[in-house]
Design a protein around this motif. Sequence first.
Motif, short mmCIF file in Angstrom:
data_model
loop_
_atom_site.label_atom_id
_atom_site.label_comp_id
_atom_site.label_asym_id
_atom_site.label_seq_id
_atom_site.Cartn_x
_atom_site.Cartn_y
_atom_site.Cartn_z
N ALA A 39 -24.29 5.67 -46.94
CA ALA A 39 -23.69 6.76 -46.17
C ALA A 39 -24.61 7.25 -45.07
N GLY A 40 -25.91 7.32 -45.33
CA GLY A 40 -26.85 7.76 -44.30
C GLY A 40 -27.14 6.71 -43.27
N GLY A 41 -27.56 5.52 -43.72
CA GLY A 41 -27.97 4.48 -42.79
C GLY A 41 -26.84 3.95 -41.93
N ALA A 42 -25.70 3.66 -42.54
CA ALA A 42 -24.58 3.11 -41.77
C ALA A 42 -24.05 4.13 -40.78
N THR A 43 -23.96 5.40 -41.19
CA THR A 43 -23.53 6.45 -40.25
C THR A 43 -24.47 6.55 -39.07
N CYS A 44 -25.77 6.56 -39.37
CA CYS A 44 -26.75 6.72 -38.30
C CYS A 44 -26.68 5.54 -37.33
N ALA A 45 -26.61 4.33 -37.86
CA ALA A 45 -26.51 3.15 -37.00
C ALA A 45 -25.26 3.22 -36.13
N ARG A 46 -24.14 3.58 -36.73
CA ARG A 46 -22.88 3.64 -35.97
C ARG A 46 -22.95 4.68 -34.86
N TYR A 47 -23.45 5.87 -35.17
CA TYR A 47 -23.46 6.93 -34.15
C TYR A 47 -24.47 6.65 -33.04
N ILE A 48 -25.59 6.04 -33.38
CA ILE A 48 -26.54 5.66 -32.33
C ILE A 48 -25.91 4.64 -31.40
N ALA A 49 -25.26 3.63 -31.97
CA ALA A 49 -24.65 2.59 -31.15
C ALA A 49 -23.44 3.11 -30.38
N LYS A 50 -22.61 3.89 -31.06
CA LYS A 50 -21.37 4.39 -30.43
C LYS A 50 -21.68 5.35 -29.29
N ASP A 51 -22.50 6.35 -29.56
CA ASP A 51 -22.78 7.36 -28.55
C ASP A 51 -23.84 6.92 -27.56
N GLY A 52 -24.61 5.89 -27.91
CA GLY A 52 -25.60 5.35 -26.98
C GLY A 52 -24.99 4.53 -25.88
N ASP A 53 -23.71 4.17 -26.05
CA ASP A 53 -22.96 3.46 -25.00
C ASP A 53 -23.69 2.22 -24.49
N GLY A 54 -24.23 1.46 -25.43
CA GLY A 54 -24.86 0.19 -25.07
C GLY A 54 -26.29 0.28 -24.61
N ALA A 55 -26.87 1.48 -24.57
CA ALA A 55 -28.23 1.64 -24.05
C ALA A 55 -29.31 1.32 -25.08
N LEU A 56 -28.92 1.21 -26.37
CA LEU A 56 -29.90 1.02 -27.43
C LEU A 56 -29.55 -0.24 -28.23
N ASP A 57 -30.59 -0.92 -28.68
CA ASP A 57 -30.44 -2.11 -29.52
C ASP A 57 -30.60 -1.66 -30.98
#
Length: 421
Positions: A39-57
């Motif tokens: 719940a913590g790791g997958a949420t964090c990964a998803r929100y970083i990728a989603k809201d980062g709009d492609g700027a983060l790997d």
Amino acid sequence: MILNRRGFIGTLAASGAVLAAPAVLGQTKPRVVVIGGGAGGATCARYIAKDGDGALDVTLVEPAEVYYTCFFSNLYIGGFRDYDSLAHRYDKLTGEYGITHARDMAAGVDRGAMTVTLAGGEVLSYDRLVIAPGIDFVDGSVPGWDLSKAEIMPHAYKAGPQTQLLKQQIEGMPEGGTYCMVAPPNPYRCPPGPYERISMVAHVLKERNPTAKILIVDPKEKFSKQGLFEEGWGKHYSGMITRIGPDFGGDNVEVRPDTMEVVIDGAVEKVDVCNVIPAQKAGEIAAAAGVTDDKGWAPVNPHSMATRADPNVYVMGDASSQGDMPKSGFSANSQAKVAAMSIRSELTGSKAFPAKYSNTCWSLIDTDDGVKVGASYEATDEKIASVDSFVSQTGEDADLRKATYEESLGWYAGITADIFG
């Protein structure tokens, strides 16, 4: 295992299996590595990728292809859910959000070199690291039990095969047999809550084995929602459940898996199923990274979920020591969003807002008899502090309890979509 710089250089020379930092290969995207796909790791990964709009790997390090939720796993034991309903895949995280799923265990962290070594030998570099490994067990906390005995006396505290095993054991109990739970000391992961589990075991036994008995051996003087559970047990499972607290030896327990015995303050009890839930600590990789304290948990900055030991390393969920929030899936999801916002702000310059957190824990006592407790929280310099709370009340009518249970079903559908996409 914490690799030093010499060990890191040796690994690089030997295998060449290093994903280098952006500055080394000219890669423009900052790298975020997330250890743990719950719940913590997958949420964090998803929100970083989603809201980062492609700027983060973003790379998610998680050996499993399918994740089974601890929350609602008790309902599977009770017959209210099927096993597959707990299962969630990472396909949307990889397919829709471009997250790399590294299907391996994290074996070590070198915070100086800013690298994560995987069990298979690959080395991942990071600009920010998220550690969300959930819990592991404290060795020796229940004398006579260790992980090698979990196939005889299951913990069922990491959802999956252990949960299936415990359900099979309960359903296979002899007529009039005894189920015993060795309950954990505080703090512990919840869900799967021990006392909701007792309710679900009682529900099964009432239908399949009504003369069976349930014994709780508990080191704690009291527990969350105690009045609600005891009211429900008296109403639905009268005479079936006995709880032994510390006043009567619940804090002095030994188990003998080979003979299926539980020794309570020197008195030997023969049991048919024994669910041992040991004392807990942060998942081992947090200790390997050097971010845990002498109690085995990872202290964090309440404003961001970055660790006190290293501002480039974040810990959330069950593994964190953060203040007033319980170790729940809802808490982990809430904390992960704060961490994702902080990481994104640091690496891309985006705006970060003040941290806000929330949690609700639902428990099912019997058919359509649901209760809940929850709170909202804010960050102080010392801890995540509760600012407003609520809890179900004893004596509530059946319609309200049914509505509470139905609310929990909607929450499960919504949060799993929020975690896994």
